[in-house]
Design a protein around this motif. Structure first.
Motif: not given
Length: 79
Positions: A56-58, A61-62
């Protein structure tokens, strides 16, 4: 939905999901380095959908935000 012949998710899914190649490009490292981070449990593992693996892209980034947290929190020493 992903068709079996597709190697990349459609436009809507690509906003949410990253392939190993996309993760490697985002992190400026090789795909093998991403694999090593996953194997050493220093990076979240992917989810397999059919023959492909995705992050997942998020989540990516997290993870990046956590890596830079000490830099974000940095304060100059007082005189």
């Amino acid at each position: 939905m992903l068709a079996h012949s597709e190697s990349q998710p459609n436009a809507a899914l690509s906003d949410i999901l990253c392939t190993k190649q996309a993760v490697a490009q985002l992190l400026h490292m090789s795909e093998r380095s991403v694999e090593r981070l996953v194997l050493s449990r220093r990076f979240p593992g992917p989810v397999r959908l059919g023959k492909q693996t995705y992050w997942r892209r998020d989540v990516v980034h997290r993870w990046l935000e956590q890596k830079f947290q000490s830099q974000v929190n940095w304060q100059p020493k007082g005189k």
